[in-house]
Design a protein around this motif. Structure first.
Motif, mmCIF file in Angstrom:
data_model
loop_
_atom_site.group_PDB
_atom_site.id
_atom_site.type_symbol
_atom_site.label_atom_id
_atom_site.label_comp_id
_atom_site.label_asym_id
_atom_site.label_seq_id
_atom_site.Cartn_x
_atom_site.Cartn_y
_atom_site.Cartn_z
ATOM 1 N N PRO A 173 0.833 -1.210 0.000
ATOM 2 C CA PRO A 173 0.000 0.000 0.000
ATOM 3 C C PRO A 173 0.864 1.255 0.000
ATOM 4 C CG PRO A 173 0.062 -0.981 2.195
ATOM 5 C CD PRO A 173 0.779 -1.937 1.282
ATOM 6 N N THR A 177 -1.939 7.329 2.718
ATOM 7 C CA THR A 177 -3.243 7.072 2.116
ATOM 8 C C THR A 177 -4.326 7.733 2.958
ATOM 9 O OG1 THR A 177 -2.500 4.916 1.291
ATOM 10 C CG2 THR A 177 -4.869 5.294 1.374
ATOM 11 N N SER A 203 -7.467 0.234 0.877
ATOM 12 C CA SER A 203 -8.139 0.983 -0.193
ATOM 13 C C SER A 203 -8.641 2.314 0.353
ATOM 14 C CB SER A 203 -9.321 0.189 -0.753
ATOM 15 O OG SER A 203 -8.871 -0.908 -1.520
ATOM 16 N N ASP A 204 -8.400 3.374 -0.402
ATOM 17 C CA ASP A 204 -8.929 4.692 -0.063
ATOM 18 C C ASP A 204 -10.251 4.860 -0.799
ATOM 19 O OD1 ASP A 204 -9.272 7.235 0.832
ATOM 20 O OD2 ASP A 204 -7.599 8.108 -0.283
ATOM 21 N N THR A 205 -11.359 4.869 -0.074
ATOM 22 C CA THR A 205 -12.699 4.839 -0.655
ATOM 23 C C THR A 205 -13.487 6.084 -0.260
ATOM 24 O OG1 THR A 205 -13.847 3.773 1.218
ATOM 25 C CG2 THR A 205 -12.564 2.350 -0.277
ATOM 26 N N ARG A 235 -11.146 -5.335 -2.828
ATOM 27 C CA ARG A 235 -10.933 -4.071 -3.524
ATOM 28 C C ARG A 235 -12.210 -3.609 -4.226
ATOM 29 N NH1 ARG A 235 -5.978 -2.515 -3.012
ATOM 30 N NH2 ARG A 235 -4.257 -3.995 -2.782
ATOM 31 N N GLU A 239 -14.969 -0.298 -2.584
ATOM 32 C CA GLU A 239 -15.363 0.877 -3.350
ATOM 33 C C GLU A 239 -16.871 0.987 -3.528
ATOM 34 O OE1 GLU A 239 -13.578 3.311 -4.564
ATOM 35 O OE2 GLU A 239 -11.578 2.561 -4.062
#
Length: 421
Positions: A173, A177, A203-205, A235, A239
């Motif tokens: 990663p 983030t 994950s940046d959501t 992933r 999202e």
């Protein structure tokens, strides 16, 4: 807002040919360079591991030749030191380069010739047979050196492929983030292994930074396939799903599809323990869904520590023994606090007396400049605890919510050859 030590429960949720040849040659050259880089790195790693023993082995051929000369000088003519001279090139073959192996063989032959010339016995039958034997063994030593070198190159190629596959499945990663400082590490139980069943992903959501750390039961390629399925599902779900519980539900369904694809998985072998976490944008809270996984740890800037135990224990993902609503617990995440997620390769690491490693006890009262320093100290401490004899892989993920005004400590990713971590 609930107290940090009293988790609150969210509402239950349901569940052209010439040109092509040039390209091909270019790719082959790049792959060869990468393999050579891995091989050279492994040689350097070997030099650091067991350096005392390695230095002795490298000195052994010379010691054999010197020992043969002393033996011949101090014993009657009826005794022979030829076995020592024969052993020198054979010992050099698997450990030395081709040139060094040839030099060792030549030195042995010249030493025997010098001894026989000094005793004026060179033209006799026995010394000539000894020289013929030594020459034959020297040729065999050169052949052995070539075989070992080719085997090392093939092993380096296999390791390069394994490392590349692992990075494709578990990419590192970003160190920064969603305003958080992040570090991740995968530690294989064996130094020459690069693939396994532990996993992590970030994950940046739109709903914040979401992350997962998990451990697939079992080993080998089947475990790696399951890791790829879980990471891909995470992933996508991270999202699209509005809640962390929804993400867990998507992972459950992805495992069910994988079970159907494989024609059914053993309920005791086809599951995965996992912990999912979510830090909403600008929030001082962390939400966690724990599915049978070791409890995360919160490390506060003053050295205080909390073990984030789930309010309601839950079964691992993939164990279709019933249907329960997902439980999402929440804890305070003040500025400067570090969230540590890990697999049982850390908490179940044993020392020589069989005592488990206790990360909470080892970390309590300690303060680290950043997430990378925390993971480095943790992995070093585990090696010290186990004596370097770990039996399980280990995945670690550390997330820091920086304090106001804290500088951005970006991590540098080291690139070896043609592969990037």
């Amino acid at each position: 807002m609930a107290d940090a030590k009293s988790p609150t429960r969210s509402a239950p949720l349901s569940l052209g040919v010439g040109r092509g040849t040039v390209r091909s040659r270019a790719r082959t050259g790049q792959e060869t360079t990468a393999v050579e880089a891995v091989w050279k790195r492994e040689k350097r790693r070997g030099k650091h591991a067991g350096s005392g023993t390695r230095q002795f082995v490298r000195a052994l051929p010379a010691l054999m030749i010197l020992g043969g000369l002393l033996f011949d000088a101090l014993t009657p003519p009826t005794f022979t030191a030829i076995p020592l001279f024969v052993a020198a090139p054979l010992i050099a073959a698997p450990f030395f380069s081709l040139a060094s192996t040839i030099r060792t063989a030549v030195a042995s032959i010249l030493a025997v010739i010098a001894l026989r010339l000094s005793s004026d016995t060179l033209p006799e039958a026995v010394p000539l047979i000894e020289l013929l034997t030594l020459a034959t063994v020297s040729v065999l030593a050169v052949v052995i050196n070539g075989v070992v070198r080719r085997s090392n190159e093939q092993l380096a190629s296999a390791r390069f492929v394994a490392e590349t596959a692992m990075r494709a499945v578990l990419p590192q990663p970003d160190s920064r983030t969603g305003g958080l400082q992040i570090a991740a590490r995968y530690e294989a139980a064996q130094a020459d292994e690069f693939v396994g069943g532990d996993l992590f992903a970030v994950s940046d959501t739109p709903w914040g930074v979401r992350m997962v750390v998990g451990d697939v039961r079992g080993k080998g390629l089947d475990a790696v396939e399951t890791v790829a399925v879980v990471i891909g599902a995470f992933r996508e779900a991270a999202e699209q799903e509005h809640s962390l519980a929804g993400v867990a539900g998507r992972l459950e369904r992805a495992l069910a599809r994988e079970e159907a694809r494989r024609g059914g998985l053993d309920v005791l072998e086809g599951f995965i323990t996992a912990v999912l976490a979510e830090i909403p944008p600008g929030s001082a809270r962390v939400r966690i869904v724990n599915r049978g996984h070791p409890e995360p740890i919160l490390l506060h800037p003053d050295g205080a520590l909390e073990v984030l135990k789930p309010s309601v224990p839950a079964l691992p993902l993939g164990m279709s023994l019933g249907v329960w609503p997902e439980r999402t617990d929440e804890w305070d995440l003040p500025a400067g606090t570090t969230l540590l997620l890990y697999t049982d390769g850390l908490s179940e690491a044993r020392n020589a007396e069989g005592v488990f490693y206790d990360p909470a006890a080892r970390l309590r009262g300690r303060v680290f400049p950043g997430p990378e320093e925390l993971l480095s100290a943790l992995t070093d401490d585990v090696r010290l605890h186990t004596g370097g004899e770990s039996t399980d892989d280990m995945a670690l993920l550390a997330v820091v919510r920086p304090a106001e005004g804290q500088p951005d400590r970006r991590r540098t990713v080291r690139i070896v050859g043609a592969e990037a971590t």
